[in-house]
Design an enzyme around this catalytic site. Structure first.
Site, mmCIF file in Angstrom:
data_model
loop_
_atom_site.group_PDB
_atom_site.id
_atom_site.type_symbol
_atom_site.label_atom_id
_atom_site.label_comp_id
_atom_site.label_asym_id
_atom_site.label_seq_id
_atom_site.Cartn_x
_atom_site.Cartn_y
_atom_site.Cartn_z
ATOM 1 N N LYS A 64 -0.184 36.076 -10.739
ATOM 2 C CA LYS A 64 0.803 37.012 -11.310
ATOM 3 C C LYS A 64 1.190 36.588 -12.726
ATOM 4 O O LYS A 64 2.368 36.337 -13.042
ATOM 5 C CB LYS A 64 2.035 37.124 -10.407
ATOM 6 N N HIS A 66 2.241 36.542 -16.505
ATOM 7 C CA HIS A 66 3.191 37.383 -17.256
ATOM 8 C C HIS A 66 3.711 36.562 -18.431
ATOM 9 O O HIS A 66 4.587 35.711 -18.271
ATOM 10 C CB HIS A 66 4.337 37.793 -16.322
ATOM 11 N N ILE A 68 3.203 36.296 -23.209
ATOM 12 C CA ILE A 68 2.704 37.019 -24.385
ATOM 13 C C ILE A 68 1.172 37.099 -24.289
ATOM 14 O O ILE A 68 0.526 36.273 -23.618
ATOM 15 C CB ILE A 68 3.142 36.357 -25.704
ATOM 16 N N THR A 122 7.979 43.995 -4.251
ATOM 17 C CA THR A 122 8.570 44.693 -3.095
ATOM 18 C C THR A 122 9.889 44.063 -2.671
ATOM 19 O O THR A 122 10.599 44.622 -1.842
ATOM 20 C CB THR A 122 7.588 44.715 -1.913
ATOM 21 N N ARG A 183 0.430 44.241 9.150
ATOM 22 C CA ARG A 183 0.640 43.596 10.449
ATOM 23 C C ARG A 183 -0.202 44.305 11.511
ATOM 24 O O ARG A 183 -0.101 45.526 11.641
ATOM 25 C CB ARG A 183 2.120 43.668 10.869
HETATM 26 O O1 C5P Z 1 1.914 36.222 5.630
HETATM 27 P P1 C5P Z 1 1.822 37.592 5.059
HETATM 28 O O2 C5P Z 1 0.758 38.450 5.729
HETATM 29 O O3 C5P Z 1 3.141 38.305 4.948
HETATM 30 O O4 C5P Z 1 1.279 37.311 3.587
HETATM 31 C C1 C5P Z 1 1.166 38.290 2.627
HETATM 32 C C2 C5P Z 1 0.658 37.715 1.343
HETATM 33 O O5 C5P Z 1 0.679 38.748 0.371
HETATM 34 C C3 C5P Z 1 1.497 36.589 0.779
HETATM 35 O O6 C5P Z 1 0.626 35.708 0.067
HETATM 36 C C4 C5P Z 1 2.446 37.285 -0.162
HETATM 37 O O7 C5P Z 1 2.843 36.499 -1.240
HETATM 38 C C5 C5P Z 1 1.602 38.439 -0.662
HETATM 39 N N1 C5P Z 1 2.366 39.613 -1.085
HETATM 40 C C6 C5P Z 1 3.232 40.301 -0.248
HETATM 41 N N2 C5P Z 1 3.909 41.394 -0.690
HETATM 42 C C7 C5P Z 1 3.757 41.801 -1.924
HETATM 43 C C8 C5P Z 1 2.894 41.141 -2.790
HETATM 44 C C9 C5P Z 1 2.211 40.039 -2.321
HETATM 45 O O8 C5P Z 1 3.398 39.945 0.909
HETATM 46 N N3 C5P Z 1 4.401 42.871 -2.313
#
Ligand code: C5P
Length: 233
Positions: A64, A66, A68, A122, A183
């Site tokens: 990620k 971020h 200049i 998020t 999930r």
């Molecule tokens: O363990 P889990 O399935 O929640 O992991 C999701 C992965 O995706 C983590 O590495 C998390 O940092 C990343 N992620 C997220 N939601 C986002 C952006 C990235 O869960 N909006």
């Protein structure tokens, strides 16, 4: 880069500071997945040496970036030696930063990583976002930043399950959409508030899905990854 079969759509998030744990998860899941995601937690703890120890599938390096444009370009060139297939940047860095990231990635030639932009985290809801000076809600900002990023050289976006259908509709088939917050049916949502099953996310337009804890905290990570891969359309 495009997934060639359903299991290549699955990205496992190896979220740990422990390189042996990451290598174990990688070994168990490699036959069933497309890529491994290494993020700040792993990379800041273990650096390039730890990164090279995670073997079996290509790497999505979720940094990620971020800053200049000059600094982001330098960071991108610095990680090209590790040959990641995807690298994330923050769309909020603006068009010049995104173009600089893309141009730096181009120096790797044909095997350059995809540049994926993160729009609105998020963890920010509409009210918090308004507090940062962005009125109008997260959905509008996601689309605004997403269109700007793609117009500035990003290959695609990281987006949440509840944004993927809207983004696919507005951005068309060429934009790469990578979706965490997934999930499997019946799994513990953990701290993820709005989830989708792996199949739902792909049906809604995801090119890749990112799954962490449902695999890495499972008693048998290889079997968990295989079951998710088998559920994908
Ligand atoms: O363990 P889990 O399935 O929640 O992991 C999701 C992965 O995706 C983590 O590495 C998390 O940092 C990343 N992620 C997220 N939601 C986002 C952006 C990235 O869960 N909006």
């Amino acid at each position: 880069m495009t997934p060639q079969n359903p299991s290549e759509r699955l990205i496992v998030a190896l979220d740990t500071t422990d390189p042996e744990k990451a290598a174990g998860w990688a070994k168990a899941t490699a036959p069933h997945v497309g890529l491994f995601k290494l993020g700040l937690e792993f990379f800041l703890a273990n650096g390039a040496l730890g990164y090279r120890g995670v073997q079996g599938r290509p790497i999505f390096l979720d940094l990620k970036l971020h800053d200049i444009p000059n600094t982001v370009a330098g960071a991108m060139r610095a990680v090209l030696a590790l040959q990641p297939r995807m690298v994330t940047i923050h769309a909020a860095g603006g068009p010049a930063m995104i173009r600089a990231a893309r141009e730096a990635a181009e120096s790797a030639g044909q095997n350059r990583p995809l540049i994926l932009a993160v729009t609105v985290l998020t963890s920010l809801d509409d009210t918090t976002l308004a507090g940062t000076g962005v009125p109008g809600g997260a959905a509008a900002q996601v689309l605004r930043l997403g269109q700007m990023a793609l117009g500035s050289g990003a290959d695609g976006l990281v987006c949440s399950p509840h944004e993927v259908a809207m983004l696919r509709q507005h951005l068309g088939p060429a934009a790469k959409l990578v979706v965490p917050g997934i999930r499997p049916a019946g799994a513990d949502a953990g701290d993820q508030a709005r989830t989708m099953t792996p199949a739902q996310a792909v049906e809604a337009g995801a090119d890749w899905i990112v799954v962490g804890r449902p695999i890495t905290t499972h008693a048998n990570p290889g079997a968990a990854a295989a079951a998710i891969a088998a559920s994908l359309p």
